[in-house]
Structures are given as C-alpha cells and as structure tokens.
Design an enzyme around this catalytic site. Structure first.
Site, PDB file in Angstrom:
ATOM      1  N   SER A 109       0.169  -1.329   4.498  1.00 63.27           N
ATOM      2  CA  SER A 109       1.530  -1.433   4.000  1.00 63.27           C
ATOM      3  C   SER A 109       2.340  -0.159   4.242  1.00 63.27           C
ATOM      4  O   SER A 109       2.539   0.256   5.380  1.00 63.27           O
ATOM      5  CB  SER A 109       1.499  -1.806   2.510  1.00 63.27           C
ATOM      6  OG  SER A 109       2.768  -2.124   2.039  1.00 63.27           O
ATOM      7  N   ASP A 245       9.069  -1.839   5.351  1.00 63.72           N
ATOM      8  CA  ASP A 245       7.887  -0.982   5.291  1.00 63.72           C
ATOM      9  C   ASP A 245       6.946  -1.349   6.432  1.00 63.72           C
ATOM     10  O   ASP A 245       7.246  -2.233   7.245  1.00 63.72           O
ATOM     11  CB  ASP A 245       7.194  -1.072   3.927  1.00 63.72           C
ATOM     12  CG  ASP A 245       6.549  -2.421   3.673  1.00 63.72           C
ATOM     13  OD1 ASP A 245       6.963  -3.407   4.309  1.00 63.72           O
ATOM     14  OD2 ASP A 245       5.640  -2.501   2.829  1.00 63.72           O
ATOM     15  N   ASP A 247       4.179  -2.978   6.918  1.00 58.90           N
ATOM     16  CA  ASP A 247       3.671  -4.329   7.178  1.00 58.90           C
ATOM     17  C   ASP A 247       4.724  -5.407   7.006  1.00 58.90           C
ATOM     18  O   ASP A 247       4.437  -6.590   7.171  1.00 58.90           O
ATOM     19  CB  ASP A 247       2.444  -4.629   6.316  1.00 58.90           C
ATOM     20  CG  ASP A 247       2.784  -4.904   4.857  1.00 58.90           C
ATOM     21  OD1 ASP A 247       3.767  -4.323   4.353  1.00 58.90           O
ATOM     22  OD2 ASP A 247       2.055  -5.674   4.199  1.00 58.90           O
ATOM     23  N   ASP A 249       6.486  -6.506   4.324  1.00 60.33           N
ATOM     24  CA  ASP A 249       6.660  -7.346   3.129  1.00 60.33           C
ATOM     25  C   ASP A 249       7.624  -6.729   2.122  1.00 60.33           C
ATOM     26  O   ASP A 249       7.824  -7.280   1.043  1.00 60.33           O
ATOM     27  CB  ASP A 249       5.321  -7.687   2.475  1.00 60.33           C
ATOM     28  CG  ASP A 249       4.590  -6.472   1.912  1.00 60.33           C
ATOM     29  OD1 ASP A 249       5.079  -5.336   2.078  1.00 60.33           O
ATOM     30  OD2 ASP A 249       3.501  -6.664   1.323  1.00 60.33           O
TER      31      ASP A 249
END
Length: 448
Positions: A109, A245, A247, A249
């Site tokens: 993340s 960010d 990743d 999400d």
C-alpha cells in the site's frame, strides 16, 4: 520450546491488512509460498482445483513474491493466473467477473518500497475473515497436503482492460470534456489505469509520479506526501488534482488553490450526492472513530445516518455489509462504494467526486465544515496499560463532557507501536491544543 516459539510467531503474521513486512527479510519467498499454498488448499475441492488471480504493485520485490505465490498455489494443485500490475480493487472486481476462487494482492500500500505485503480475497470478492486468516496461519504448522496433480501457472491477459472497462461502465454518464485534471500516481499501481480512464472520459490529463522504477513508489509523492501535488496545483491551470497511494485503494484531492481535501470531506460530498440521486442504500454511511466531528454534524443536518467503526477499512466494510449499506471510508482516503466494488478504490472515488461536483468546482463546494483537530502520538512503556489507567479515563470523561456538542476527545493505543494517540477536536485551534496538552501531560506521567 522451539515449537511453541514458532507457533507464537505464526499466530502474528496477519495484521489488519494481510501479511506485511520487509521483503526478503520478514516477508520471504518461502513464507509467501507457504501462505499461498495454505490459502489455495482451503478453497480446493476434489475435481475442482482452485483458480487464483494474482496482481501486484510496482515494487521491485513484487516479481519475486508473485513467483512464490504462484508456486504455492500450483503446489496445492491450483491454477495461478498472473494479472500483472493492477490497483488492489481490481482483484475483487475481477474475482466476481470471472469466477475466481481466490484473489491475491502483492502490495504494501502506502509503505516504502522495501516493504511488501500479501492480502487475500475470497471468491465473494471480500477480504478473508479473521477466522479464515487464523486457519491459514495454523496450517503453516502442519505438513502441507500433497495434491493428486500439481497445478499450473499462466498469464491472465487483459486484466487492466477489464478493470478499465468496469470503471467506464460505472461512470459512462460522466463527461469530463473540458475538465483539466492533475493525477499523482505515486509511482504505483495506478500509473497506467488512472490516466487512461480519465482520458477515456474526456478529461485533459496531467500526470505526476507515473514512472515507477521499483524503488520510487510512494517516495515524496502520492496520498501520503501531497505537497508536490499541492505546489503543482498552485502553479498550474488544472481544475482539480488527485493523489493515489501505491496500491490504488486510497485517494485524496487538491483543489485549484492547492488546498488538500481529505477522505472525510470526499465521503461527505459523495454521501450527499448519492442520497440526492437515490443511490445511497439505507440512507447511511460508515466511517471510523478518526473521522472529523464536523462530518457527523453535516450528516446529521442532511438526515444521513452515520455508523462508526474502529480504524481500518476492513471494519468499515464489515459494518457496511452488516447494515447492507454501500458507502463508507476513512479520513486517510480509503473510500468504499459497494455499488461498484467491495473495496477501497482510489480511481473510482476520484471519479465519484467529479460526478458529485457536476460542473461545480471543488474549491467552492464544502459538504462539511471541519473542526480544528490536534493529534499527538505519545510514546509509552506499554500501550496496553491504557486500559487500566483510571486517572486518564477520568480526565478524558471530563474533557469530553466540557466539549459535548462542540467537539470530542479520543484516546486509542496504536496497534503496532508503544504509542497512545491523543486526538482532540474543538471549535478553535487554541482550545484543541490546550485540551490536548493537558491530556498528553497526563498520559506521559501515568504511562510513560
């Protein structure tokens, strides 16, 4: 003694968002293989090998862990399909579209590039439950079952296009012609998907941090480092900016003046828009205890019910499922709209923001009035001691009573560090700082 120590270590693998740690140190290829084999074995049935989708972000360790996860799935007799670099929400979306039994996302993340992580999604598109994760951990203590036939590893072509097509279908009525948008892709998983979908919807797109090299993911960019985007917005003629960010999400927005707009404000804007459009199931929204008091005030004024959960998008999602609601999220920019996908989706949330704005300008549309917030992380000897600190709880009760109807106080231990987080929201910065200082001093004296 050694077995007991190993067991204790295994039981602590999964955190609130999968297994995460320094790649090659804690999160080794061997561990990744074992986890994937155990997870695939749980969904394997005679005559029906598990089909698992694997996607990842842009970290240099991603290819190594992708290979290890794929090997683990094949070792359990399953079929591993490699979807390549794709935002995390692509996993639950493609699971449901193609009937996968399991989804695996390799990402840490918003963490630095040295970290990586593995999170699993079930065949229903939702993250695995705590109980299922515990079963996977427990399975690592036992010799693995040997399947009748080894599985296969194959490329899954078209994963990115499938994700883009789903976004386009959801926002088919959104015409971004004439909109000038600046995107910060954090050198992460959105670097292809985000610019492409905004262009397909007609926007004039500028892009920052879209040249990943394996090590620059989240480096002074993205939703955890928005200064670069804010400065760029002040110096440009773009209408709105979005920072994702690593990743994909999470998302935060920046208006044309360079002012940061956080997740609380974006969720408020979306809630009022969806309610007005008749697309807010149950008339409610779920947020965490960290959500600004001003959000609750605004929702109350507009007749939107609010449910509050512990910190973590998985808890928000659990509450949404329990109530059969659709919208929820966190101040950090995790925004979930189950009408589209059962996961935080930064790109979808950015498009939902533009849908809510219509022809309006983010700088002129305030869905809520934020209260000044002061947050201090106090280092303590043992964060668990907060539970029995009577003097601290009495002080919190007094301060909360004094702020009743005007603000609030929140103390919570960190889940991973020897830290107690002291947060105060009040009508003025001065009052928030004064109350915070009193509580910080007390926590230090009682728990330091």
């Amino acid at each position: 003694m050694q077995a007991a120590a190993t067991s204790a270590a295994i039981r602590k693998l999964f955190g609130t968002d999968g297994v995460r740690g320094v790649a090659g140190d804690f999160l080794t290829a061997e561990l990744a293989l074992q986890l994937a084999r155990a997870a695939a074995a749980r969904v394997h049935s005679p005559g029906k090998p598990a089909r698992a989708l694997i996607i990842r972000d842009t970290r240099e360790s991603g290819e190594m862990l992708e290979a290890a996860v794929a090997a683990g799935i094949a070792a359990a007799g399953g079929e591993a399909l490699l979807g390549g670099i794709l935002p995390t929400p692509g996993a639950p979306l493609l699971i449901k579209r193609h009937g996968f039994d399991l989804g695996v996302v390799i990402s840490a993340s918003h963490n630095p590039y040295r970290d990586n992580g593995i999170k699993f999604f079930g065949g229903d598109g939702y993250k695995l439950s705590d109980a299922t994760e515990a079963e996977i951990e427990a399975a690592l203590e036992q010799p693995p079952a040997v399947p009748e036939h080894p599985g296969r590893v194959r490329e899954f072509h078209g994963a990115l296009e499938d994700y883009l097509r789903a976004l386009h279908e959801r926002f088919a009525g959104l015409d971004l012609s004439g909109r000038r948008v600046l995107l910060d892709c954090a050198n992460g998983a959105t670097f292809r998907a985000a610019p492409e979908i905004f262009r397909r919807l007609g926007a004039d797109v500028g892009v920052l941090a879209h040249e990943p090299d394996g090590r620059n993911i989240n480096l002074d960019c993205g939703s955890t480092h928005t200064r670069r985007l804010q400065i760029a917005m002040q110096a440009s003629e773009e209408d709105i900016g979005f920072a994702f960010d690593g990743d994909g999400d999470r998302v935060l927005a920046v208006d044309r003046n360079g002012v940061l707009v956080d997740g609380d404000e974006l969720i408020a804007l979306a809630a009022l828009h969806l309610r007005h459009a008749g697309r807010l199931p149950g008339g409610g929204v779920a947020v965490t205890v960290m959500t600004n008091y001003g959000f609750h005030t605004a929702m109350r004024e507009h007749g939107v019910e609010v449910a509050t959960t512990p910190v973590g998008d998985r808890y928000v999602l659990e509450e949404l499922r329990r109530r059969d609601w659709a919208l929820g999220g966190e101040q950090s920019g995790h925004i979930i709209d189950r009408n589209f996908v059962p996961s935080g989706d930064g790109i979808a949330a950015a498009l939902l923001t533009l849908e809510a704005l219509g022809t309006g300008d983010l700088a002129d549309r305030a869905a809520m009035e934020k209260l000044p917030q002061k947050l201090v992380n106090v280092r303590v000897a043992d964060r668990r001691a907060l539970e029995g600190a009577g003097a601290v709880h009495a002080a919190v009760a007094r301060e909360s009573s004094a702020l009743a109807g005007r603000g609030r106080v929140l103390l919570r231990p960190s889940g991973t560090e020897p830290v107690v987080r002291v947060m105060v929201e009040a009508p003025t910065v001065e009052e928030a700082e004064t109350v915070t200082a009193r509580l910080v001093a007390l926590v230090e004296s009682q728990l330091g």
